[in-house]
Write an enzyme that holds these catalytic residues in place. Sequence first.
Site, PDB file in Angstrom:
ATOM      1  N   LYS A 170       0.779  -0.706  -0.019  1.00  0.00           N
ATOM      2  CA  LYS A 170       0.019  -0.108   0.388  1.00  0.00           C
ATOM      3  C   LYS A 170       0.829   1.605  -0.292  1.00  0.00           C
ATOM      4  O   LYS A 170       2.016   1.176   0.564  1.00  0.00           O
ATOM      5  CB  LYS A 170      -0.460   0.164   1.355  1.00  0.00           C
TER       6      LYS A 170
ATOM      7  N   ASP B  43      -2.743  -6.109   2.178  1.00  0.00           N
ATOM      8  CA  ASP B  43      -3.617  -4.575   3.645  1.00  0.00           C
ATOM      9  C   ASP B  43      -3.305  -5.708   4.589  1.00  0.00           C
ATOM     10  O   ASP B  43      -3.928  -6.584   4.770  1.00  0.00           O
ATOM     11  CB  ASP B  43      -5.214  -4.801   3.288  1.00  0.00           C
ATOM     12  N   HIS B  44      -2.128  -4.946   5.423  1.00  0.00           N
ATOM     13  CA  HIS B  44      -1.188  -6.028   6.367  1.00  0.00           C
ATOM     14  C   HIS B  44      -2.928  -6.409   7.220  1.00  0.00           C
ATOM     15  O   HIS B  44      -2.434  -7.214   8.266  1.00  0.00           O
ATOM     16  CB  HIS B  44      -0.682  -5.406   6.552  1.00  0.00           C
TER      17      HIS B  44
ATOM     18  N   GLU C  76      -4.066   6.495  17.661  1.00  0.00           N
ATOM     19  CA  GLU C  76      -2.868   6.162  17.863  1.00  0.00           C
ATOM     20  C   GLU C  76      -2.507   7.049  18.726  1.00  0.00           C
ATOM     21  O   GLU C  76      -3.344   8.483  18.609  1.00  0.00           O
ATOM     22  CB  GLU C  76      -1.890   6.395  16.348  1.00  0.00           C
TER      23      GLU C  76
ATOM     24  N   HIS D 200      -7.598  -0.274   6.085  1.00  0.00           N
ATOM     25  CA  HIS D 200      -7.688  -1.184   7.046  1.00  0.00           C
ATOM     26  C   HIS D 200      -9.022  -1.683   7.148  1.00  0.00           C
ATOM     27  O   HIS D 200      -9.779  -2.577   7.445  1.00  0.00           O
ATOM     28  CB  HIS D 200      -6.781  -0.700   8.164  1.00  0.00           C
TER      29      HIS D 200
HETATM   30  N1  NAP Z   1       7.648   1.214   6.517  1.00  0.00           N
HETATM   31  C1  NAP Z   1       6.259   0.397   6.451  1.00  0.00           C
HETATM   32  O1  NAP Z   1       5.989  -0.475   7.797  1.00  0.00           O
HETATM   33  C2  NAP Z   1       5.672   0.531   5.564  1.00  0.00           C
HETATM   34  C3  NAP Z   1       4.133  -0.477   5.607  1.00  0.00           C
HETATM   35  C4  NAP Z   1       2.636   0.028   4.824  1.00  0.00           C
HETATM   36  C5  NAP Z   1       3.474  -0.015   3.791  1.00  0.00           C
HETATM   37  N2  NAP Z   1       4.642   0.876   3.727  1.00  0.00           N
HETATM   38  C6  NAP Z   1       5.287   0.352   1.561  1.00  0.00           C
HETATM   39  O2  NAP Z   1       5.746  -0.223   1.598  1.00  0.00           O
HETATM   40  C7  NAP Z   1       6.908   0.968   0.836  1.00  0.00           C
HETATM   41  C8  NAP Z   1       8.247   0.751   0.916  1.00  0.00           C
HETATM   42  O3  NAP Z   1       8.016   1.199   2.120  1.00  0.00           O
HETATM   43  P1  NAP Z   1       9.279   1.771   3.040  1.00  0.00           P
HETATM   44  O4  NAP Z   1       8.926   2.537   4.100  1.00  0.00           O
HETATM   45  O5  NAP Z   1      10.924   0.389   2.902  1.00  0.00           O
HETATM   46  O6  NAP Z   1      10.329   3.259   2.143  1.00  0.00           O
HETATM   47  P2  NAP Z   1      11.814   3.441   2.511  1.00  0.00           P
HETATM   48  O7  NAP Z   1      12.174   2.708   3.648  1.00  0.00           O
HETATM   49  O8  NAP Z   1      11.639   3.874   1.487  1.00  0.00           O
HETATM   50  O9  NAP Z   1      12.397   1.993   1.381  1.00  0.00           O
HETATM   51  C9  NAP Z   1      11.905   2.269  -0.243  1.00  0.00           C
HETATM   52  C10 NAP Z   1      13.252   1.062  -1.109  1.00  0.00           C
HETATM   53  O10 NAP Z   1      13.076   1.208  -2.639  1.00  0.00           O
HETATM   54  C11 NAP Z   1      14.335   0.792  -2.754  1.00  0.00           C
HETATM   55  N3  NAP Z   1      14.305   1.423  -4.021  1.00  0.00           N
HETATM   56  C12 NAP Z   1      13.860   3.619  -4.324  1.00  0.00           C
HETATM   57  N4  NAP Z   1      14.795   3.118  -5.788  1.00  0.00           N
HETATM   58  C13 NAP Z   1      14.132   2.688  -6.454  1.00  0.00           C
HETATM   59  C14 NAP Z   1      14.680   2.014  -7.771  1.00  0.00           C
HETATM   60  N5  NAP Z   1      14.896   2.677  -8.900  1.00  0.00           N
HETATM   61  N6  NAP Z   1      15.592   0.485  -8.081  1.00  0.00           N
HETATM   62  C15 NAP Z   1      15.034  -0.156  -6.742  1.00  0.00           C
HETATM   63  N7  NAP Z   1      14.387   0.147  -5.473  1.00  0.00           N
HETATM   64  C16 NAP Z   1      14.761   1.164  -5.477  1.00  0.00           C
HETATM   65  C17 NAP Z   1      15.121   1.904  -1.689  1.00  0.00           C
HETATM   66  O11 NAP Z   1      16.370   1.634  -1.827  1.00  0.00           O
HETATM   67  P3  NAP Z   1      17.416   2.557  -3.384  1.00  0.00           P
HETATM   68  O12 NAP Z   1      17.613   3.667  -2.267  1.00  0.00           O
HETATM   69  O13 NAP Z   1      18.704   0.909  -2.068  1.00  0.00           O
HETATM   70  O14 NAP Z   1      16.955   1.915  -3.928  1.00  0.00           O
HETATM   71  C18 NAP Z   1      14.608   1.290  -0.741  1.00  0.00           C
HETATM   72  O15 NAP Z   1      15.101   0.038  -0.503  1.00  0.00           O
HETATM   73  C19 NAP Z   1       6.350   1.865   0.336  1.00  0.00           C
HETATM   74  O16 NAP Z   1       5.288   1.177  -0.441  1.00  0.00           O
HETATM   75  C20 NAP Z   1       5.623   2.138   1.373  1.00  0.00           C
HETATM   76  O17 NAP Z   1       4.221   2.939   1.668  1.00  0.00           O
HETATM   77  C21 NAP Z   1       5.520   0.674   4.153  1.00  0.00           C
END
Ligand code: NAP
Length: 510
Positions: A167, A196-197, A235, A259
Site C-alpha cells: 500500500k 492490506d496487512h 494511535e 484497513h
Molecule cells: N515501512 C512501513 O512500515 C510500511 C508499512 C506499510 C506500507 N509500506 C509501503 O512499503 C513501501 C516501502 O516503504 P518503506 O518504508 O520501506 O520505504 P523506504 O524505507 O524508503 O524504502 C524504499 C526502498 O526502495 C528502494 N528503491 C528506491 N528506488 C529504487 C529503484 N529505482 N529501484 C529499486 N529499488 C529502489 C530503496 O533502496 P535504494 O535506495 O537502495 O534503491 C529502498 O530499499 C512503500 O510503498 C510504503 O508505502 C511501508
Amino acid sequence: MHNLFSEGESRIVRPPSTALVIFGASGDLTHRKLLPALYNLYCDDYLPVNFLIIGASRTRLSDQDFRDSARESVASYSRRELDSEKWAGFSKNMYYQPTDASKESDISELGKRIEALCQGCHRDFNYLYYLATAPRFFAPISANLKKAGLVEDPEQGMRRTSLIVEKPFGHDLESARELNAKLRQNFAESQIFRIDHYLGKETVQNILVFRFANGIFEPLWNNKYVDHIQISFAESIGVGSRASYFDRTGILRDVVQNHLFQILSLLCIEPPISLSDPDSIRDEKVKVLRSVRRLNKEEVAARVVRAQYDKGYINGEPVPGYLQEDGINSGSRAETYVAMRIEVDNWRWSGVPIYIRAGKRLPRRITEITVFFKRPPGMLFRGRQVYDLDYNVLAIQVQPEEGISLRISAKPPGPRLRVEPVIMNFTYGSSFGVPSPEAYERLLLDAMKGDATLFTRDDEIEEAWGILTPVLEVWKQDDAIPLYRYQAGSWGPLEADALLTASGHAWRKL
Ligand SMILES: NC(=O)c1ccc[n+]([C@@H]2O[C@H](COP(=O)([O-])OP(=O)(O)OC[C@H]3O[C@@H](n4cnc5c(N)ncnc54)[C@H](OP(=O)(O)O)[C@@H]3O)[C@@H](O)[C@H]2O)c1
C-alpha cells in the site's frame, strides 16, 4: 454452516519451491517487517523446503552485507529471539542483486541471477516479486519484469509468477483504476496480491470464524438486533519519520480506505460459498462495499468530521501540535483525525449506522470493532436499578491486545434485584497460550502458496476508493468544510461526538 470449514487444512502444507525477490530490500519495510516475518516462518518450518530470498535495490551491497544487515534487523524486530543455528540455516538462502528497478537492463540481470541461483532447477521454482518500494515504481517494475521475460502466462507457464503490491494502492479512484490497468498489462489479476496487512491479523481473520463457526451470533447479526456499530482506530504517536508521506495523504487515505474498510466488509458480509476459494469471500466483500451509500456534498458536510491535532499531553508528556511537527508544511490541512457515519444499504444492514473514527495523537493505541445490540425493554426493572438497561456490547479488539469481550447485564449478589453490566473476556494470549504470528508472516506464506483470499482484489480497491473519493473531492473543492482542532491526548474534536449524539449514541470509551 459446517461446510464452510470442512475444506480447511488439517495440517500446514509447505509451499512449493519459491524464489522471493524483494524490490526495496534496503528499505524500512523489508527490514522491520518482511525479513523478521520470513525468519519466523523459517523457524516454524513453514517456508518451502527450497527457497531463495533475493534482495533488489540500488544500494550496492554484497550477499554478505545483505545478510549482515538482515541479521541486525531480525535481532531487533523479530517476535522471537535470534537463534544462531536457525539464522545460519535461514540466511544461507539470502542473496542480493544491486538493481535499479526502473532500468530494464538491471531487471534482465536480476533474472539471470535468479536463474543461476536456482542451479538449473529454475523451472521448478515459483517466482514471487514483492514490491516494497515507493508506489511510483509499482507499474514500471511490473512492466520491466514482463519485458525481461520474467512473467509467465498463468494459464500456460511452467511456474507461477506473482506480484505482491504494497500500500498505498492509488490515492483516489482514478489513480487506483490507472494502477490496476497498468499492472494488468503485465500480470493477470490472479497473479496480483495487493497487501492490506490488517487482513493478516488473527483477530481480523477471526471475524469470519466468530461469525460463521458459532451458532449464537449469526442469527443476531442484522438490523433486527444490531443497533449500531463502531470501528475505532487510535494511535498515540504522531507522524514520526513518515511526515512528508502523511502530510500528502491524511488519515482517511492512510487508514480508512484500506484497513478500516476491510474490517467493515468482513464484518458485514453474507456467508460466502466457501472459505477456501479466494473469490467467494472477495465477491461478498465487494458486495458490501458496493452497498455503502455514497455521500453527496451536503452529506459529506453533515456526516464526516475531519480534524487536526494541536499541542497537548500524551501519558503526561508534552507533545507538539501537528503543524509544529518536523517535516510538516506550516499551512497543512492534512487531517489527522476523521470520524464518519456510513450506511451499508442492503437488506441485512439497512438502518444500522456504522461509525468509523481514526486518529493520531489520541490517548492510546487501540483498534476495536464494537457491535451494540438493541436494548431490551426495561419495564420489568423500572425503579429497581442504578443503571438504565444497557446495550449488550460485543467488542473485538484488533490491537494491541487481540481478543473479544461481551458486555452483558447481570444481577449483583445481594437481596435487591439490581442490574449491572459485567464483561466476559477472551484474549488470544491467555486462551491459546501462544503469541499471534505477525500479519506479514501469514500473508507471505499465503502468497507463496498462491492463496489470494487475504489479499485485496482490483474491484475491492476501486469500490473502497469509490466511497471515499467524493469525500476527498468535497474537502478539496470546498474550503468552507471545517478542519476542526483537537488537543493531542484527547479523544478528538467535540464535533465528532455530535455525529453520534444526534441518534442518541456515544463513542465507546476506549
Ligand atoms: N515501512 C512501513 O512500515 C510500511 C508499512 C506499510 C506500507 N509500506 C509501503 O512499503 C513501501 C516501502 O516503504 P518503506 O518504508 O520501506 O520505504 P523506504 O524505507 O524508503 O524504502 C524504499 C526502498 O526502495 C528502494 N528503491 C528506491 N528506488 C529504487 C529503484 N529505482 N529501484 C529499486 N529499488 C529502489 C530503496 O533502496 P535504494 O535506495 O537502495 O534503491 C529502498 O530499499 C512503500 O510503498 C510504503 O508505502 C511501508
